[in-house]
Scaffold this active site. Structure first.
Site, PDB file in Angstrom:
ATOM      1  N   ASP A   1       0.828  -1.199   0.000  1.00  0.00           N
ATOM      2  CA  ASP A   1       0.000   0.000   0.000  1.00  0.00           C
ATOM      3  C   ASP A   1       0.866   1.254   0.000  1.00  0.00           C
ATOM      4  O   ASP A   1       1.900   1.314   0.679  1.00  0.00           O
ATOM      5  CB  ASP A   1      -0.897  -0.020   1.249  1.00  0.00           C
TER       6      ASP A   1
ATOM      7  N   ASP B   1       1.851   4.938  -5.756  1.00  0.00           N
ATOM      8  CA  ASP B   1       1.303   6.187  -5.227  1.00  0.00           C
ATOM      9  C   ASP B   1       2.238   7.348  -5.518  1.00  0.00           C
ATOM     10  O   ASP B   1       3.154   7.643  -4.749  1.00  0.00           O
ATOM     11  CB  ASP B   1       1.057   6.047  -3.721  1.00  0.00           C
TER      12      ASP B   1
ATOM     13  N   HIS C   1      -6.756  10.075   4.819  1.00  0.00           N
ATOM     14  CA  HIS C   1      -5.906   9.159   5.564  1.00  0.00           C
ATOM     15  C   HIS C   1      -5.785   9.671   6.996  1.00  0.00           C
ATOM     16  O   HIS C   1      -5.674  10.870   7.228  1.00  0.00           O
ATOM     17  CB  HIS C   1      -4.513   9.085   4.928  1.00  0.00           C
ATOM     18  N   GLY C   2      -5.805   8.768   7.952  1.00  0.00           N
ATOM     19  CA  GLY C   2      -5.698   9.197   9.346  1.00  0.00           C
ATOM     20  C   GLY C   2      -7.069   9.455   9.950  1.00  0.00           C
ATOM     21  O   GLY C   2      -8.031   8.748   9.666  1.00  0.00           O
TER      22      GLY C   2
ATOM     23  N   HIS D   1     -10.008   4.181   0.490  1.00  0.00           N
ATOM     24  CA  HIS D   1      -8.971   4.489   1.474  1.00  0.00           C
ATOM     25  C   HIS D   1      -9.562   5.398   2.548  1.00  0.00           C
ATOM     26  O   HIS D   1     -10.510   6.129   2.311  1.00  0.00           O
ATOM     27  CB  HIS D   1      -7.800   5.211   0.809  1.00  0.00           C
ATOM     28  N   GLY D   2      -8.941   5.363   3.738  1.00  0.00           N
ATOM     29  CA  GLY D   2      -9.325   6.299   4.790  1.00  0.00           C
ATOM     30  C   GLY D   2     -10.591   5.899   5.518  1.00  0.00           C
ATOM     31  O   GLY D   2     -11.576   6.649   5.518  1.00  0.00           O
TER      32      GLY D   2
ATOM     33  N   ASN E   1      -9.791  -0.641   2.355  1.00  0.00           N
ATOM     34  CA  ASN E   1      -8.582  -0.523   3.169  1.00  0.00           C
ATOM     35  C   ASN E   1      -8.958  -0.258   4.622  1.00  0.00           C
ATOM     36  O   ASN E   1      -9.731   0.654   4.908  1.00  0.00           O
ATOM     37  CB  ASN E   1      -7.717   0.634   2.670  1.00  0.00           C
TER      38      ASN E   1
ATOM     39  N   ASN F   1      -7.413  -0.198   8.842  1.00  0.00           N
ATOM     40  CA  ASN F   1      -6.284  -0.180   9.758  1.00  0.00           C
ATOM     41  C   ASN F   1      -6.848  -0.273  11.178  1.00  0.00           C
ATOM     42  O   ASN F   1      -7.022  -1.350  11.716  1.00  0.00           O
ATOM     43  CB  ASN F   1      -5.448   1.084   9.537  1.00  0.00           C
TER      44      ASN F   1
END
Length: 287
Positions: free
Chosen positions: A85, A108, A184-185, A215-216, A237, A239
């Site tokens: 990633d 990316d 992101h985050g 993402h995110g 995605n 996390n």
């Protein structure tokens, strides 16, 4: 002779997800307990899975963590692919493509201006394809950064436009991660503010030529994630969504129980939380 794409595990997983209208969890792993937990979740839920790594894992473990995940995937009774990633370095991409068992790599180059992004993406996609590795790219720019991924918050925010879709599809990628309000985050107190109208325009423009990745997802509710899958996202995605319980267990119990028990219970924490989100995304029971 069949195209290498027909035999690429990652591409097959995402094509089946799009056809079946479900999302596949693509979980970031940082250690072997998490890898084992993800695989246990996939086998228990009878779900496909993507295990993914940030470039950090290549550098810090000299690729050992990636090879461990690939070995676990090869032994699994369900389809599991290995993905890199947010590879933002040309050197790292070439190291990963030449010597590590990745089924897919995210090229990316979103920290460059668009024209440079497109040029570098096209060149690196070709490099990966020559080695029968699938690719993913990010049209537009998703703000934020995490765990070694360059923070783009200081750059001009740029949501993906339908016009950019064609430009990135033309680079030869197999998946696109559009920017439609996702970051992101962390999202902050307002939470995710996703532009589903824009996403629908992007999906219409894609016309089935590539798969779409989300993402995110930190802080996403089950309802938001289900809506993203219904909108046409195939790769999810994750996390924190699948690792929060693991870290809470680790922080609460380190030094209070034997290491072996701590690790074994941690594996199950990862498995249980991942199975929950597999149910939410609709992939449970699909294989």
């Amino acid at each position: 002779m069949a195209s290498w794409r027909e035999n690429n595990k990652h591409i097959r997983i995402l094509r089946d997800a799009e056809a079946g209208k479900y999302g596949v969890i693509a979980a970031i792993a940082y250690n072997i307990e998490q890898i084992l937990g993800f695989v246990r979740a996939a086998e228990t839920s009878r779900s496909p899975l993507i295990i993914q790594f940030f470039p950090w894992a290549i550098i810090a473990t000299e690729g050992l963590l990636v090879r461990t995940a690939a070995d676990a995937a090869a032994r699994a009774s369900v389809p599991i692919s290995i993905h890199l990633d947010h590879a933002q370095s040309e050197d790292i991409i070439k190291v990963a493509a030449d010597g590590l068992p990745f089924d897919s790599i995210m090229v990316d180059m979103s920290h460059y201006a668009k024209e440079v992004n497109l040029q570098k993406t096209r060149e690196l996609v070709d490099y990966c394809n020559q080695r029968q590795i699938a690719t993913e790219a990010e049209p537009g720019r998703i703000e934020g950064g995490e765990d070694g991924v360059m923070d783009t918050a200081g750059l001009e925010a740029c949501m993906t436009t339908p016009e950019e879709v064609d430009e990135f599809v033309d680079t030869g990628v197999d998946a696109l991660a559009p920017a439609f309000g996702n970051v992101h985050g962390e999202y902050g107190s307002r939470g995710p503010q996703l532009d589903f109208e824009r996403f629908n325009q992007i999906r219409t423009q894609v016309r089935g030529r590539v798969r779409l990745a989300l993402h995110g997802t930190n802080g996403f509710s089950p309802e938001i994630l289900k809506r993203c899958v219904e909108a046409g996202v195939s790769k999810i995605n994750v996390n924190k969504l699948v690792l929060e319980d693991y870290y809470e267990h680790l922080h609460s119990n380190a030094g209070k129980m034997p290491h072996t028990q701590l690790f074994e219970e941690g594996i199950q924490k990862v498995a249980d939380q991942t199975m929950y989100w597999m149910e939410v995304c609709g992939s449970a029971g699909k294989v």
